[in-house]
Design a protein around this motif. Structure first.
Motif, PDB file in Angstrom:
ATOM      1  N   SER A 172      28.253  -8.273 -24.432  1.00  0.00           N
ATOM      2  CA  SER A 172      28.137  -8.068 -22.959  1.00  0.00           C
ATOM      3  C   SER A 172      28.363  -6.581 -22.572  1.00  0.00           C
ATOM      4  N   GLY A 173      27.891  -6.460 -21.378  1.00  0.00           N
ATOM      5  CA  GLY A 173      28.278  -4.948 -20.972  1.00  0.00           C
ATOM      6  C   GLY A 173      28.586  -5.308 -19.364  1.00  0.00           C
ATOM      7  N   GLU A 174      28.478  -4.123 -18.919  1.00  0.00           N
ATOM      8  CA  GLU A 174      29.126  -4.276 -17.410  1.00  0.00           C
ATOM      9  C   GLU A 174      28.226  -5.242 -16.383  1.00  0.00           C
ATOM     10  N   TRP A 175      27.118  -5.657 -16.606  1.00  0.00           N
ATOM     11  CA  TRP A 175      26.250  -6.461 -15.830  1.00  0.00           C
ATOM     12  C   TRP A 175      25.426  -7.245 -16.666  1.00  0.00           C
ATOM     13  N   TRP A 176      25.689  -7.482 -18.014  1.00  0.00           N
ATOM     14  CA  TRP A 176      24.904  -8.411 -18.561  1.00  0.00           C
ATOM     15  C   TRP A 176      25.710  -9.167 -19.711  1.00  0.00           C
ATOM     16  N   THR A 177      25.417 -10.338 -20.271  1.00  0.00           N
ATOM     17  CA  THR A 177      26.053 -11.044 -21.300  1.00  0.00           C
ATOM     18  C   THR A 177      24.707 -11.678 -22.097  1.00  0.00           C
ATOM     19  N   GLY A 190      21.526  -4.995  -7.064  1.00  0.00           N
ATOM     20  CA  GLY A 190      20.794  -3.889  -6.856  1.00  0.00           C
ATOM     21  C   GLY A 190      19.772  -3.775  -8.057  1.00  0.00           C
ATOM     22  N   ASP A 191      19.211  -2.723  -8.070  1.00  0.00           N
ATOM     23  CA  ASP A 191      18.162  -2.397  -9.241  1.00  0.00           C
ATOM     24  C   ASP A 191      18.845  -2.198 -10.760  1.00  0.00           C
ATOM     25  N   MET A 192      18.012  -2.926 -11.668  1.00  0.00           N
ATOM     26  CA  MET A 192      18.303  -2.675 -13.109  1.00  0.00           C
ATOM     27  C   MET A 192      18.137  -1.297 -13.549  1.00  0.00           C
ATOM     28  N   PRO A 193      18.830  -0.768 -14.394  1.00  0.00           N
ATOM     29  CA  PRO A 193      18.526   0.628 -15.059  1.00  0.00           C
ATOM     30  C   PRO A 193      17.029   0.700 -15.528  1.00  0.00           C
ATOM     31  N   ASN A 194      16.436   1.843 -15.481  1.00  0.00           N
ATOM     32  CA  ASN A 194      14.851   2.094 -15.966  1.00  0.00           C
ATOM     33  C   ASN A 194      15.275   2.740 -17.118  1.00  0.00           C
ATOM     34  N   TYR A 195      14.447   2.342 -18.389  1.00  0.00           N
ATOM     35  CA  TYR A 195      14.453   3.031 -19.523  1.00  0.00           C
ATOM     36  C   TYR A 195      13.133   3.546 -19.874  1.00  0.00           C
ATOM     37  N   THR A 196      13.367   4.641 -20.823  1.00  0.00           N
ATOM     38  CA  THR A 196      11.912   5.407 -20.941  1.00  0.00           C
ATOM     39  C   THR A 196      11.445   4.697 -22.285  1.00  0.00           C
ATOM     40  N   GLN A 197      11.691   4.135 -22.958  1.00  0.00           N
ATOM     41  CA  GLN A 197      11.280   3.244 -23.835  1.00  0.00           C
ATOM     42  C   GLN A 197      12.024   1.833 -24.567  1.00  0.00           C
ATOM     43  N   LEU A 217      18.134 -14.089 -14.011  1.00  0.00           N
ATOM     44  CA  LEU A 217      18.539 -13.009 -13.435  1.00  0.00           C
ATOM     45  C   LEU A 217      19.169 -13.730 -12.281  1.00  0.00           C
ATOM     46  N   ARG A 218      20.528 -12.847 -11.953  1.00  0.00           N
ATOM     47  CA  ARG A 218      21.229 -13.541 -10.648  1.00  0.00           C
ATOM     48  C   ARG A 218      20.796 -12.958  -9.521  1.00  0.00           C
ATOM     49  N   ASP A 219      20.917 -13.816  -8.234  1.00  0.00           N
ATOM     50  CA  ASP A 219      20.376 -13.453  -7.166  1.00  0.00           C
ATOM     51  C   ASP A 219      21.335 -12.391  -6.726  1.00  0.00           C
ATOM     52  N   GLY A 220      20.605 -11.123  -6.315  1.00  0.00           N
ATOM     53  CA  GLY A 220      21.328  -9.974  -6.218  1.00  0.00           C
ATOM     54  C   GLY A 220      20.552  -8.700  -6.901  1.00  0.00           C
ATOM     55  N   VAL A 221      19.695  -8.988  -7.938  1.00  0.00           N
ATOM     56  CA  VAL A 221      19.012  -8.256  -8.671  1.00  0.00           C
ATOM     57  C   VAL A 221      17.739  -7.924  -7.980  1.00  0.00           C
ATOM     58  N   THR A 222      17.631  -6.575  -7.616  1.00  0.00           N
ATOM     59  CA  THR A 222      16.369  -6.147  -7.015  1.00  0.00           C
ATOM     60  C   THR A 222      15.220  -5.511  -7.605  1.00  0.00           C
ATOM     61  N   SER A 223      15.406  -5.275  -8.794  1.00  0.00           N
ATOM     62  CA  SER A 223      14.152  -4.639  -9.653  1.00  0.00           C
ATOM     63  C   SER A 223      14.525  -4.721 -11.068  1.00  0.00           C
ATOM     64  N   ASP A 242      14.765 -14.826  -5.676  1.00  0.00           N
ATOM     65  CA  ASP A 242      13.974 -13.981  -4.557  1.00  0.00           C
ATOM     66  C   ASP A 242      14.503 -12.796  -4.206  1.00  0.00           C
ATOM     67  N   SER A 243      15.570 -12.146  -4.540  1.00  0.00           N
ATOM     68  CA  SER A 243      16.056 -10.768  -4.288  1.00  0.00           C
ATOM     69  C   SER A 243      15.116  -9.825  -5.070  1.00  0.00           C
ATOM     70  N   VAL A 244      14.582 -10.167  -6.201  1.00  0.00           N
ATOM     71  CA  VAL A 244      13.727  -9.340  -7.005  1.00  0.00           C
ATOM     72  C   VAL A 244      12.402  -8.935  -6.295  1.00  0.00           C
ATOM     73  N   THR A 245      12.070  -7.548  -6.129  1.00  0.00           N
ATOM     74  CA  THR A 245      10.878  -7.175  -5.268  1.00  0.00           C
ATOM     75  C   THR A 245      10.085  -6.442  -6.242  1.00  0.00           C
ATOM     76  N   ASN A 246      10.503  -5.829  -7.246  1.00  0.00           N
ATOM     77  CA  ASN A 246       9.871  -4.880  -7.997  1.00  0.00           C
ATOM     78  C   ASN A 246      10.068  -5.381  -9.555  1.00  0.00           C
ATOM     79  N   ILE A 247       8.653  -5.132 -10.550  1.00  0.00           N
ATOM     80  CA  ILE A 247       8.753  -5.371 -11.819  1.00  0.00           C
ATOM     81  C   ILE A 247       8.190  -4.056 -12.424  1.00  0.00           C
ATOM     82  N   GLY A 248       9.296  -3.252 -13.234  1.00  0.00           N
ATOM     83  CA  GLY A 248       8.918  -1.916 -13.661  1.00  0.00           C
ATOM     84  C   GLY A 248       7.967  -2.023 -14.915  1.00  0.00           C
ATOM     85  N   ARG A 249       7.845  -0.651 -15.153  1.00  0.00           N
ATOM     86  CA  ARG A 249       6.466  -0.259 -16.160  1.00  0.00           C
ATOM     87  C   ARG A 249       7.155  -0.858 -17.353  1.00  0.00           C
TER      88      ARG A 249
END
Length: 400
Positions: A172-177, A190-197, A217-223, A242-249
């Motif tokens: 587990s981490g600060e925001w995941w298990t 809010g937004d999940m972190p973005n990773y470069t790979q 994903l818990r309600d409250g995650v936005t990206s 429904d809180s998620v509005t963006n799906i990253g690269r």
């Protein structure tokens, strides 16, 4: 003109004895209409029954004419005499094999047997015709403890309980298990972190311990962050609030076993987000932006829903469509606005599979296997303006 005064059964069906819920079989039934002048006419092919032929028998069977015409002053009916074995109740004869069942698993009713108990105390397995609430396959959530399952068989109801248990925590981490049953729970606000790979994703280091099969994903995650779930080859299900509005690269690229996804509020789908996946159906009714290569070579995709105001960039569906395979990609654009689409959004091999061209250049009179459905009030605009009109032959009116 003589009128019909009666429906008469001249030959009863071969089968007249039924267990409750057994499908009606009208084989052998013959019906005539009796007119006011005493004449008769065979109307077997003009009748309907309630319940209909093939439907479960749970009540008396009524026969009536399909189309009431001018020669019938009132609705004429006839009762079909059948014997229905009455049910006293239903019982749980066997419980789930899997006990306890773990939170974030899909609920599994394998091993459950439901029996109907008849008035004569005989029993019959009716499991296949029962409905369960929660339904089989529902993700188990909440706190550990009892869960009541309701079983329905027509008007009969019974209940049984299962125990929800918390699976082993792998990491587990600060925001995941990450759990031992292959479930990854994301609970940041809010937004999940973005990773470069994809190798940078923190749960990657546990690939040799457990394969991730479900993501919640818990309600409250936005990206959903860049590369967050890239190359999870055993991922089969994700719950997106429904809180998620963006799906990253590249978020779900190379997820070969992810076949269905639904996200009501996602607005933006970034580059390569669903490249090389096994997606068959995708539902993004609010999406207004599909980026370059977003669905690259996801050639199993057959149904995609987007907002009609969506901007679709060049090569968004690069080699997603293979017109020579016989498959069909249906895109449903729902809403009230006219979006934009690159004329090279659908890039395919040419007719000889030698090189890649925009689809409309290879197939000048409509691209085989591509069907785009749009609102009626925007149909002409989509045909003439959208993508410069190059996909006009592939655009049709939404009917639902």
């Amino acid at each position: 003109e003589p009128s019909i005064v009666e429906l008469k059964i001249v030959s009863t069906p071969v089968k007249t004895d039924y267990d409750y819920g057994e499908p009606l079989d009208l084989t052998g039934l013959e019906v005539v209409a009796i007119y006011s002048d005493g004449t008769e006419k065979d109307v077997t092919d003009k009748i309907e029954t309630d319940p209909a032929n093939g439907e479960p028998v749970t009540k008396p069977v009524i026969i009536r004419l399909k189309d009431v015409s001018a020669d019938v002053s009132d609705e004429i009916e006839a009762d079909l005499e059948i014997n229905v074995k009455a049910i006293k109740n239903i019982i749980v004869a066997s419980y789930p094999n899997k006990r306890p069942q773990y939170i974030y698993d899909e609920i599994d009713y394998t091993g459950v047997v439901i029996k109907a108990v008849y008035a004569d105390d005989s029993e019959k397995d009716v499991t296949a015709d029962c409905s369960f609430s929660p339904a089989s396959g529902t993700i188990i959530d909440g706190e550990p403890g009892p869960l009541t399952v309701t079983v329905s068989y027509y008007n009969f109801i019974t209940n049984f309980g299962i125990v929800k248990a918390l699976p082993q925590i792998i990491a587990s981490g600060e925001w995941w298990t990450l759990y031992g049953n292959g479930a990854l729970y994301i609970y940041c606000v809010g937004d999940m972190p973005n990773y470069t790979q994809y190798e940078e994703v923190p749960w990657r280091e546990y690939d040799d311990v457990v394969s991730i099969r479900r993501i919640i994903l818990r309600d409250g995650v936005t990206s959903i962050g860049n590369y967050a779930f890239n190359r999870f080859s055993e991922l089969t299900r994700i719950i997106i609030p429904d809180s998620v509005t963006n799906i990253g690269r590249g978020a779900f690229a190379h997820c070969e076993n992810l076949t269905d996804i639904s996200a009501n509020s996602v607005i933006n789908i970034d580059e390569f987000a669903f490249a090389y996946t096994g997606l068959r159906t995708a539902y993004f009714p609010a999406c207004t932006s599909v980026a370059y290569m977003a669905f690259r070579e996801s050639s199993s995709l057959s149904s995609l829903t987007l907002n009609s105001g969506c901007t679709i960039e060049s090569n968004a569906f690069y080699l997603t469509l293979d017109p020579d395979s016989g498959g069909v990609l249906q895109i449903y654009l729902r809403g009230n606005t006219l979006g934009t689409c690159s004329d090279a959004a659908f890039a395919v091999w040419d007719n000889w599979h030698c090189y890649i061209e925009p689809a409309y250049e290879v197939y000048s009179y409509g691209v085989p296997g591509l069907e785009i459905y749009v609102p009626e009030n925007l149909l002409n605009d989509f045909k003439t303006i959208w993508a410069g009109g190059v996909y006009a032959e592939n655009i049709f009116e939404l009917t639902d």
